[in-house]
Design a protein around this motif. Structure first.
Motif, PDB file in Angstrom:
ATOM      1  N   GLN A  18     -43.729 -23.425  40.337  1.00  0.00           N
ATOM      2  CA  GLN A  18     -44.847 -24.363  40.439  1.00  0.00           C
ATOM      3  C   GLN A  18     -44.663 -25.591  39.554  1.00  0.00           C
ATOM      4  OE1 GLN A  18     -48.302 -22.060  39.434  1.00  0.00           O
ATOM      5  NE2 GLN A  18     -48.201 -20.790  41.290  1.00  0.00           N
ATOM      6  N   GLY A  19     -43.763 -25.487  38.587  1.00  0.00           N
ATOM      7  CA  GLY A  19     -43.525 -26.608  37.688  1.00  0.00           C
ATOM      8  C   GLY A  19     -42.808 -27.780  38.337  1.00  0.00           C
ATOM      9  N   ALA A  20     -42.358 -27.619  39.571  1.00  0.00           N
ATOM     10  CA  ALA A  20     -41.665 -28.717  40.253  1.00  0.00           C
ATOM     11  C   ALA A  20     -42.567 -29.931  40.417  1.00  0.00           C
ATOM     12  CB  ALA A  20     -41.167 -28.248  41.624  1.00  0.00           C
ATOM     13  N   GLU A  21     -43.878 -29.713  40.545  1.00  0.00           N
ATOM     14  CA  GLU A  21     -44.808 -30.825  40.716  1.00  0.00           C
ATOM     15  C   GLU A  21     -44.882 -31.698  39.464  1.00  0.00           C
ATOM     16  OE1 GLU A  21     -45.977 -31.336  43.626  1.00  0.00           O
ATOM     17  OE2 GLU A  21     -45.189 -29.442  44.412  1.00  0.00           O
ATOM     18  N   LEU A  22     -44.474 -31.165  38.311  1.00  0.00           N
ATOM     19  CA  LEU A  22     -44.466 -31.958  37.093  1.00  0.00           C
ATOM     20  C   LEU A  22     -43.373 -33.021  37.110  1.00  0.00           C
ATOM     21  CD1 LEU A  22     -44.934 -29.118  34.443  1.00  0.00           C
ATOM     22  CD2 LEU A  22     -46.688 -30.696  35.281  1.00  0.00           C
ATOM     23  N   TYR A  23     -42.306 -32.749  37.843  1.00  0.00           N
ATOM     24  CA  TYR A  23     -41.134 -33.625  37.818  1.00  0.00           C
ATOM     25  C   TYR A  23     -40.926 -34.404  39.116  1.00  0.00           C
ATOM     26  CZ  TYR A  23     -40.153 -30.508  33.919  1.00  0.00           C
ATOM     27  OH  TYR A  23     -40.239 -29.780  32.755  1.00  0.00           O
ATOM     28  N   HIS A  50     -34.016 -29.812  33.899  1.00  0.00           N
ATOM     29  CA  HIS A  50     -32.907 -28.911  33.547  1.00  0.00           C
ATOM     30  C   HIS A  50     -33.206 -28.141  32.268  1.00  0.00           C
ATOM     31  CE1 HIS A  50     -28.947 -28.022  31.609  1.00  0.00           C
ATOM     32  NE2 HIS A  50     -28.749 -27.502  32.799  1.00  0.00           N
ATOM     33  N   GLU A  51     -33.803 -28.801  31.289  1.00  0.00           N
ATOM     34  CA  GLU A  51     -34.165 -28.112  30.049  1.00  0.00           C
ATOM     35  C   GLU A  51     -35.174 -27.001  30.313  1.00  0.00           C
ATOM     36  OE1 GLU A  51     -33.553 -31.800  26.866  1.00  0.00           O
ATOM     37  OE2 GLU A  51     -35.515 -31.374  27.740  1.00  0.00           O
ATOM     38  N   MET A  52     -36.137 -27.260  31.186  1.00  0.00           N
ATOM     39  CA  MET A  52     -37.120 -26.232  31.525  1.00  0.00           C
ATOM     40  C   MET A  52     -36.454 -25.080  32.267  1.00  0.00           C
ATOM     41  SD  MET A  52     -40.078 -25.014  31.406  1.00  0.00           S
ATOM     42  CE  MET A  52     -40.728 -26.420  30.503  1.00  0.00           C
ATOM     43  N   PHE A  53     -35.512 -25.398  33.124  1.00  0.00           N
ATOM     44  CA  PHE A  53     -34.773 -24.356  33.837  1.00  0.00           C
ATOM     45  C   PHE A  53     -34.007 -23.469  32.855  1.00  0.00           C
ATOM     46  CE2 PHE A  53     -30.569 -23.167  35.526  1.00  0.00           C
ATOM     47  CZ  PHE A  53     -30.958 -22.267  36.502  1.00  0.00           C
ATOM     48  N   ILE A  54     -33.358 -24.085  31.870  1.00  0.00           N
ATOM     49  CA  ILE A  54     -32.603 -23.320  30.879  1.00  0.00           C
ATOM     50  C   ILE A  54     -33.539 -22.440  30.056  1.00  0.00           C
ATOM     51  CG2 ILE A  54     -31.182 -23.489  28.801  1.00  0.00           C
ATOM     52  CD1 ILE A  54     -29.670 -24.124  31.351  1.00  0.00           C
ATOM     53  N   LYS A  55     -34.708 -22.962  29.699  1.00  0.00           N
ATOM     54  CA  LYS A  55     -35.653 -22.200  28.885  1.00  0.00           C
ATOM     55  C   LYS A  55     -36.162 -20.956  29.605  1.00  0.00           C
ATOM     56  CE  LYS A  55     -36.098 -24.597  25.036  1.00  0.00           C
ATOM     57  NZ  LYS A  55     -35.819 -24.003  23.697  1.00  0.00           N
ATOM     58  N   THR A  56     -36.293 -21.040  30.913  1.00  0.00           N
ATOM     59  CA  THR A  56     -36.886 -19.932  31.677  1.00  0.00           C
ATOM     60  C   THR A  56     -35.854 -19.040  32.354  1.00  0.00           C
ATOM     61  OG1 THR A  56     -37.137 -21.424  33.575  1.00  0.00           O
ATOM     62  CG2 THR A  56     -39.029 -21.186  32.098  1.00  0.00           C
ATOM     63  N   ALA A  98     -26.485 -24.052  36.375  1.00  0.00           N
ATOM     64  CA  ALA A  98     -26.202 -24.679  35.082  1.00  0.00           C
ATOM     65  C   ALA A  98     -24.820 -25.333  35.084  1.00  0.00           C
ATOM     66  CB  ALA A  98     -26.295 -23.639  33.967  1.00  0.00           C
ATOM     67  N   GLU A  99     -23.834 -24.672  35.641  1.00  0.00           N
ATOM     68  CA  GLU A  99     -22.487 -25.236  35.691  1.00  0.00           C
ATOM     69  C   GLU A  99     -22.431 -26.456  36.608  1.00  0.00           C
ATOM     70  OE1 GLU A  99     -20.086 -21.993  36.935  1.00  0.00           O
ATOM     71  OE2 GLU A  99     -20.114 -20.972  34.981  1.00  0.00           O
ATOM     72  N   ALA A 100     -23.118 -26.379  37.749  1.00  0.00           N
ATOM     73  CA  ALA A 100     -23.131 -27.508  38.684  1.00  0.00           C
ATOM     74  C   ALA A 100     -23.825 -28.725  38.068  1.00  0.00           C
ATOM     75  CB  ALA A 100     -23.817 -27.103  39.985  1.00  0.00           C
ATOM     76  N   TYR A 101     -24.872 -28.481  37.285  1.00  0.00           N
ATOM     77  CA  TYR A 101     -25.576 -29.592  36.635  1.00  0.00           C
ATOM     78  C   TYR A 101     -24.672 -30.296  35.624  1.00  0.00           C
ATOM     79  CZ  TYR A 101     -28.886 -32.139  33.737  1.00  0.00           C
ATOM     80  OH  TYR A 101     -29.528 -33.121  33.026  1.00  0.00           O
ATOM     81  N   GLN A 102     -23.970 -29.522  34.809  1.00  0.00           N
ATOM     82  CA  GLN A 102     -23.059 -30.115  33.830  1.00  0.00           C
ATOM     83  C   GLN A 102     -21.971 -30.927  34.527  1.00  0.00           C
ATOM     84  OE1 GLN A 102     -23.436 -30.254  30.624  1.00  0.00           O
ATOM     85  NE2 GLN A 102     -25.281 -29.005  30.688  1.00  0.00           N
ATOM     86  N   LYS A 103     -21.510 -30.461  35.659  1.00  0.00           N
ATOM     87  CA  LYS A 103     -20.512 -31.202  36.420  1.00  0.00           C
ATOM     88  C   LYS A 103     -21.093 -32.523  36.926  1.00  0.00           C
ATOM     89  CE  LYS A 103     -17.204 -30.676  40.216  1.00  0.00           C
ATOM     90  NZ  LYS A 103     -16.707 -29.783  41.296  1.00  0.00           N
ATOM     91  N   PRO A 163     -32.038 -37.355  33.906  1.00  0.00           N
ATOM     92  CA  PRO A 163     -31.724 -35.923  34.001  1.00  0.00           C
ATOM     93  C   PRO A 163     -32.471 -35.229  35.133  1.00  0.00           C
ATOM     94  CG  PRO A 163     -32.078 -36.546  31.720  1.00  0.00           C
ATOM     95  CD  PRO A 163     -32.476 -37.728  32.547  1.00  0.00           C
ATOM     96  N   ASN A 164     -33.709 -35.661  35.413  1.00  0.00           N
ATOM     97  CA  ASN A 164     -34.473 -35.034  36.496  1.00  0.00           C
ATOM     98  C   ASN A 164     -33.844 -35.314  37.853  1.00  0.00           C
ATOM     99  OD1 ASN A 164     -36.278 -34.126  34.574  1.00  0.00           O
ATOM    100  ND2 ASN A 164     -37.727 -35.788  34.898  1.00  0.00           N
ATOM    101  N   GLU A 165     -33.334 -36.528  38.030  1.00  0.00           N
ATOM    102  CA  GLU A 165     -32.683 -36.864  39.310  1.00  0.00           C
ATOM    103  C   GLU A 165     -31.373 -36.081  39.462  1.00  0.00           C
ATOM    104  OE1 GLU A 165     -31.266 -40.779  41.912  1.00  0.00           O
ATOM    105  OE2 GLU A 165     -32.087 -41.005  39.879  1.00  0.00           O
ATOM    106  N   LEU A 166     -30.635 -35.924  38.386  1.00  0.00           N
ATOM    107  CA  LEU A 166     -29.388 -35.165  38.446  1.00  0.00           C
ATOM    108  C   LEU A 166     -29.663 -33.692  38.770  1.00  0.00           C
ATOM    109  CD1 LEU A 166     -27.461 -36.664  35.395  1.00  0.00           C
ATOM    110  CD2 LEU A 166     -27.001 -37.064  37.820  1.00  0.00           C
ATOM    111  N   TYR A 167     -30.749 -33.155  38.221  1.00  0.00           N
ATOM    112  CA  TYR A 167     -31.091 -31.766  38.527  1.00  0.00           C
ATOM    113  C   TYR A 167     -31.503 -31.640  39.997  1.00  0.00           C
ATOM    114  CZ  TYR A 167     -33.189 -27.141  38.278  1.00  0.00           C
ATOM    115  OH  TYR A 167     -33.488 -25.807  38.497  1.00  0.00           O
ATOM    116  N   TRP A 168     -32.234 -32.639  40.489  1.00  0.00           N
ATOM    117  CA  TRP A 168     -32.654 -32.658  41.895  1.00  0.00           C
ATOM    118  C   TRP A 168     -31.430 -32.619  42.808  1.00  0.00           C
ATOM    119  CZ3 TRP A 168     -37.168 -32.656  44.773  1.00  0.00           C
ATOM    120  CH2 TRP A 168     -37.088 -33.137  46.081  1.00  0.00           C
TER     121      TRP A 168
END
Length: 236
Positions: free
Chosen positions: A129-134, A61-67, A88-93, A107-112
């Motif tokens: 492509q950064g999805a493979e990192l998480y 989620h942090e990477m998503f916000i940064k980009t 972003a709103e759905a994640y906070q919920k 946090p990674n599972e919640l973003y998933w």
């Protein structure tokens, strides 16, 4: 030749559309940006962020916000598009629901769960492509919606858990020290109060013993020294 090309209706339509795209779309139908990471891939962004963060990888989620969000003067944090705002709103919920229900999830599972796993193309929204990192590859999971953390993500979660455990132990130790110190202070205050109470009782007892001494009446016929009386004369 330029006059012929300029008079071509196909060329005019294409040129007009390109102008709208360069300007960000027309006022009636503006063209939204897809992200704010430029030509740099998400993996490159992740490496740079990790280098600035003492080697610690940002969460999905942090990477998503940064980009997908940026700071705009006078407007604050602005999303690249409405989809980014909704994610972003759905994640906070999701975070609030997990906290209310007492569910422990990374946090990674919640973003998933927020982006509902991988789409039909096997991609995770907002990560590229950064999805493979998480997350594990699509082949490693039985379905596109099954959460499978990557090896790097597992290592990061274990490190975070160790840090949290150490912090929790430290907090408990500090609480114990504070409780002992508080009990010591309370005992000292109680001791001083008890001493003051006993001293006050001794003074009261001393005053009462002095007041109980019987008062001696003065004999008016005695004019001896210190008697304070006058002798009555006897008439012959």
């Amino acid at each position: 030749m330029m006059d012929i090309v300029a008079a071509d209706p196909t060329f005019k339509a294409r040129s007009s559309q390109n102008k709208k795209n360069r300007r960000g779309g027309s006022m009636e139908n503006p063209v939204e940006a897809t992200h704010y990471q430029g030509s740099m891939s998400t993996v490159q962004h992740a490496k740079r962020m990790a280098a600035k963060n003492k080697g610690q990888l940002l969460t999905a989620h942090e990477m998503f916000i940064k980009t997908h969000f940026k700071e705009v003067s006078g407007k604050g944090t602005v999303p690249a598009n409405t989809k980014a705002q909704h994610i972003a709103e759905a994640y906070q919920k999701k975070v609030e629901e997990a906290s209310t229900q007492g569910i422990q999830k990374s946090p990674n599972e919640l973003y998933w769960e927020t982006v509902v796993g991988r789409n039909k193309k096997g991609r995770v929204k907002g990560l590229g492509q950064g999805a493979e990192l998480y997350y594990g590859s699509r082949k490693s999971s039985k379905s596109s919606q099954q959460y499978t953390p990557s090896f790097l993500s597992q290592m990061q979660d274990q490190m975070d858990q160790r840090v949290e455990q150490r912090l929790e132990k430290r907090v408990q130790a500090m609480r114990s020290e504070m409780e002992v110190e508080m009990e010591t202070r309370l005992a000292e205050i109680e001791r001083r109060n008890q001493e003051r109470y006993e001293e006050m009782m001794r003074r009261l007892s001393s005053n009462d013993s002095c007041s109980n001494i019987p008062h001696q009446r003065r004999d008016p016929t005695n004019d001896g020294p210190g008697s304070g009386g006058a002798r009555i004369g006897i008439v012959a």
